[in-house]
Design a protein around this motif. Structure first.
Motif, PDB file in Angstrom:
ATOM      1  N   HIS A 138       0.846  -1.186   0.000  1.00 58.53           N
ATOM      2  CA  HIS A 138       0.000   0.000   0.000  1.00 58.53           C
ATOM      3  C   HIS A 138       0.891   1.248   0.000  1.00 58.53           C
ATOM      4  N   VAL A 139       0.443   2.273  -0.715  1.00 56.24           N
ATOM      5  CA  VAL A 139       1.266   3.464  -0.904  1.00 56.24           C
ATOM      6  C   VAL A 139       1.551   4.170   0.420  1.00 56.24           C
ATOM      7  N   HIS A 140       0.612   4.103   1.371  1.00 51.95           N
ATOM      8  CA  HIS A 140       0.851   4.820   2.635  1.00 51.95           C
ATOM      9  C   HIS A 140       2.016   4.235   3.421  1.00 51.95           C
ATOM     10  N   THR A 141       2.503   3.059   3.020  1.00 54.19           N
ATOM     11  CA  THR A 141       3.654   2.451   3.699  1.00 54.19           C
ATOM     12  C   THR A 141       4.971   2.795   3.014  1.00 54.19           C
ATOM     13  N   LEU A 142       4.931   3.555   1.926  1.00 54.65           N
ATOM     14  CA  LEU A 142       6.130   3.845   1.146  1.00 54.65           C
ATOM     15  C   LEU A 142       6.763   5.154   1.582  1.00 54.65           C
ATOM     16  N   SER A 143       8.084   5.238   1.453  1.00 50.55           N
ATOM     17  CA  SER A 143       8.784   6.499   1.643  1.00 50.55           C
ATOM     18  C   SER A 143       8.607   7.353   0.389  1.00 50.55           C
ATOM     19  N   VAL A 144       9.033   8.609   0.474  1.00 49.54           N
ATOM     20  CA  VAL A 144       8.940   9.498  -0.685  1.00 49.54           C
ATOM     21  C   VAL A 144       9.736   8.941  -1.859  1.00 49.54           C
ATOM     22  N   GLY A 145      10.937   8.429  -1.579  1.00 47.91           N
ATOM     23  CA  GLY A 145      11.758   7.882  -2.659  1.00 47.91           C
ATOM     24  C   GLY A 145      11.122   6.672  -3.314  1.00 47.91           C
ATOM     25  N   GLU A 146      10.481   5.825  -2.520  1.00 49.94           N
ATOM     26  CA  GLU A 146       9.812   4.654  -3.083  1.00 49.94           C
ATOM     27  C   GLU A 146       8.612   5.063  -3.926  1.00 49.94           C
ATOM     28  N   CYS A 147       7.906   6.126  -3.513  1.00 55.76           N
ATOM     29  CA  CYS A 147       6.793   6.628  -4.323  1.00 55.76           C
ATOM     30  C   CYS A 147       7.291   7.108  -5.678  1.00 55.76           C
ATOM     31  N   GLN A 148       8.479   7.710  -5.699  1.00 58.73           N
ATOM     32  CA  GLN A 148       9.030   8.167  -6.968  1.00 58.73           C
ATOM     33  C   GLN A 148       9.310   6.983  -7.897  1.00 58.73           C
ATOM     34  N   ARG A 149       9.794   5.885  -7.338  1.00 60.77           N
ATOM     35  CA  ARG A 149      10.025   4.701  -8.169  1.00 60.77           C
ATOM     36  C   ARG A 149       8.724   4.203  -8.788  1.00 60.77           C
ATOM     37  N   VAL A 150       7.643   4.236  -8.000  1.00 61.80           N
ATOM     38  CA  VAL A 150       6.337   3.813  -8.522  1.00 61.80           C
ATOM     39  C   VAL A 150       5.943   4.677  -9.709  1.00 61.80           C
ATOM     40  N   GLU A 151       6.121   5.985  -9.575  1.00 65.74           N
ATOM     41  CA  GLU A 151       5.745   6.898 -10.655  1.00 65.74           C
ATOM     42  C   GLU A 151       6.575   6.644 -11.909  1.00 65.74           C
ATOM     43  N   ILE A 152       7.872   6.370 -11.738  1.00 67.58           N
ATOM     44  CA  ILE A 152       8.732   6.112 -12.896  1.00 67.58           C
ATOM     45  C   ILE A 152       8.280   4.852 -13.627  1.00 67.58           C
ATOM     46  N   ARG A 266       8.662  -4.321  12.731  1.00 74.37           N
ATOM     47  CA  ARG A 266       7.908  -3.619  11.692  1.00 74.37           C
ATOM     48  C   ARG A 266       6.634  -3.022  12.280  1.00 74.37           C
ATOM     49  N   ALA A 267       6.366  -1.754  11.930  1.00 71.40           N
ATOM     50  CA  ALA A 267       5.123  -1.119  12.359  1.00 71.40           C
ATOM     51  C   ALA A 267       3.957  -1.595  11.507  1.00 71.40           C
ATOM     52  N   HIS A 268       4.238  -2.102  10.308  1.00 70.65           N
ATOM     53  CA  HIS A 268       3.246  -2.666   9.404  1.00 70.65           C
ATOM     54  C   HIS A 268       3.974  -3.669   8.514  1.00 70.65           C
ATOM     55  N   PRO A 269       3.246  -4.477   7.763  1.00 67.41           N
ATOM     56  CA  PRO A 269       3.911  -5.573   7.029  1.00 67.41           C
ATOM     57  C   PRO A 269       5.015  -5.147   6.080  1.00 67.41           C
ATOM     58  N   PHE A 270       4.962  -3.907   5.586  1.00 61.13           N
ATOM     59  CA  PHE A 270       5.958  -3.488   4.601  1.00 61.13           C
ATOM     60  C   PHE A 270       6.979  -2.511   5.165  1.00 61.13           C
ATOM     61  N   ALA A 271       6.948  -2.278   6.449  1.00 59.39           N
ATOM     62  CA  ALA A 271       7.914  -1.384   7.076  1.00 59.39           C
ATOM     63  C   ALA A 271       9.277  -2.066   7.186  1.00 59.39           C
TER      64      ALA A 271
END
Length: 511
Positions: A138-152, A266-271
């Motif tokens: 889920h996107v809310h578990t991503l860092s800013v840098g990881e969100c950029q990878r998704v957009e690319i 981990r605070a959540h499964p993807f942390a």
């Protein structure tokens, strides 16, 4: 390929866009040929983002023509842009927090595909470009840098004829940057045109075939960046060379803030779990933290700032006093400042004015008295930051969301610096900021250090870390390396450590 016999992939003619208080684009011309990597260079607020939004159909111009492969077109919306073959990665991402990576990407693709099939395509495309992405997250578990990878990856899945990239290398190691450049050159050799927005002048000179320079909404020049120096490109962009940042060695003072065996599941499964992290922060010192985005930076900052309340009491010490159990407001009141990597939503509330945003960090007797907010004081404080940091904004009443990314970053940094904290935790202070503003921010951090502040600087800009840090360490997979004096480090060594490969090969490293 003869330019006069081949139609331009994209040609803008006389593009103008005016808002109530500013002319964002003023009669702009731009030509991008097939297979050309074309840089758009300009300081924050120069009109680059508005122009890219016009090309991508997010914003409609007031005047001018858009010519695509020789034909006049009207790009009504991003869907129409994608149908033409235009892909874009924004500086501020357009992702839904509650959806997974695959679900977000599916929103921009034609109907009729399964999520399972799309997840496989995403994984293949990500692997092809060396971008680490988990499609089920889920996107809310991503860092800013990881969100950029998704957009690319989302843009590349559309097989674009024109790809617009805004600061694409900020999430990559030096080795991965070269791999991305190789990929972009391959795309260009296959005929894909690339509009490349970056404030890293060395990247533009290495990668791009042409460069259009903007200032104040107008095109001020077109050049071949391979024939220019970084100094000449800087002069074209801001009218002068950026001020030199002077980092003078000085002995560090007493330990102010300590981390002792910080371990968090981990605070959540993807942390990213944090594992036995220990280090000291000294008075009058900048401790730089390098690392590829998504390796625990977000989790570490949440623990140090008090946002993660699971931290053990004795895991954090302020002046030798256990503070792991204290709240973010307690830490602020005792001299700990915090600049998150996410500007909008965490660093600032977009719909509130700059003056109102002062309350995020300046809730004290000066700004609030007997339960009443002292608005004139807030306006005065905000106005001082705008003037001191040369923030392009229409006064303290301007909404935070109306500022360009770089100008908002200058404001947020200024808001924390003017508090004169004893400890400052800062993440990505110059991400997406032009060279002049970046030099100013770095100079302010050094001045704060010289005044005795202890600064933890988390950055994916290795040049920045080497320029202003006194000591360096690396975070990888939730663990931190030993630290060592910056003068004893090298780009190659830090690049290897960013993959988790630190050893005892550095005899002067500090635990």
């Amino acid at each position: 390929m003869e330019p006069d016999s081949t139609p331009a992939r994209l040609a803008l003619r006389g593009i103008t866009k005016q808002y109530p208080t500013v002319v964002a684009n003023d009669n702009v011309d731009l030509t991008v040929m097939p297979g050309e990597i074309h840089a758009i260079l300009g300081e924050n607020g120069a009109g680059k983002s508005t122009l890219m939004k016009i090309i991508y159909g997010v914003t409609r111009p007031d005047a001018g023509r858009i010519v695509w492969n020789g034909d006049d077109v009207r790009i009504a919306n991003p869907a129409a842009a994608r149908q033409l073959g235009i892909g874009m990665v924004f500086q501020h991402f357009s992702l839904f927090d509650t959806l997974t990576v695959a679900e977000n990407i599916s929103l921009g693709l034609p109907a009729g595909h399964s999520i399972a099939e799309l997840e496989q395509r995403i994984a293949q495309k990500a692997a092809q470009y060396g971008l680490d992405i988990e499609p089920q997250r889920h996107v809310h578990t991503l860092s800013v840098g990881e969100c950029q990878r998704v957009e690319i990856v989302r843009a590349l899945l559309g097989e674009p004829q024109l790809l617009i990239l805004d600061e694409p290398t900020s999430v990559l190691t030096p080795q991965a940057v070269q791999a991305l450049f190789q990929t972009l050159r391959q795309l260009a050799s296959e005929g894909c045109s690339i509009l490349y927005i970056s404030h890293k002048l060395d990247e533009i000179r290495e990668l791009c075939h042409a460069c259009t320079v903007m200032r104040g909404g107008r095109v001020t020049g077109v050049c071949d960046p391979r024939q220019e120096s970084e100094a000449s490109l800087s002069r074209l962009m801001i009218g002068s060379e950026p001020p030199a940042v002077r980092h003078a060695d000085r002995p560090a003072g007493e330990v102010v803030f300590s981390v002792r065996g910080l371990t968090l599941p981990r605070a959540h499964p993807f942390a990213v779990p944090l594992e036995n992290i220990s280090f000291d922060m000294h008075e009058g010192e900048i401790l730089g933290v390098a690392g590829v985005s998504g390796n625990g930076q977000q989790e570490l900052l949440a623990a140090l700032a008090g946002e993660d309340r699971r931290v053990a009491r004795d895991a954090l010490l302020l002046d030798g006093r256990p503070v792991g159990h204290t709240s973010p407001s307690w830490r602020r009141n005792h001299g700990v400042g915090f600049v998150p990597e996410e500007r909008l939503g965490r660093g600032a509330v977009p719909d509130l004015s700059l003056a109102q945003n002062m309350l995020l960090s300046h809730q004290n007797r000066q700004t609030v008295r007997r339960g009443f907010v002292r608005r004139p004081v807030l306006r005065s404080l905000a106005g001082g930051i705008i003037d001191r940091f040369r923030v392009k904004a229409h006064g303290p009443q301007a909404a935070a969301g109306s500022l360009s990314g770089g100008n908002l970053q200058k404001y947020i940094i200024g808001r924390e610096v003017t508090r004169r904290p004893r400890v400052l935790l800062v993440a990505q202070p110059t991400w997406g900021v032009d060279v002049g503003a970046a030099a100013q921010i770095r100079a302010e951090l050094l001045a704060l250090r010289d005044a005795g502040c202890s600064i933890l600087l988390i950055s994916e800009e290795l040049d920045e870390l080497f320029e202003i840090s006194d000591r360096l360490m690396v975070i990888a997979k939730g663990r931190v390396s030993p630290s060592l004096p910056t003068r004893e480090a090298s780009l190659d060594l830090i690049g290897r450590w960013m993959s988790g490969l630190w050893t005892t090969e550095t005899p002067h490293a500090e635990a």
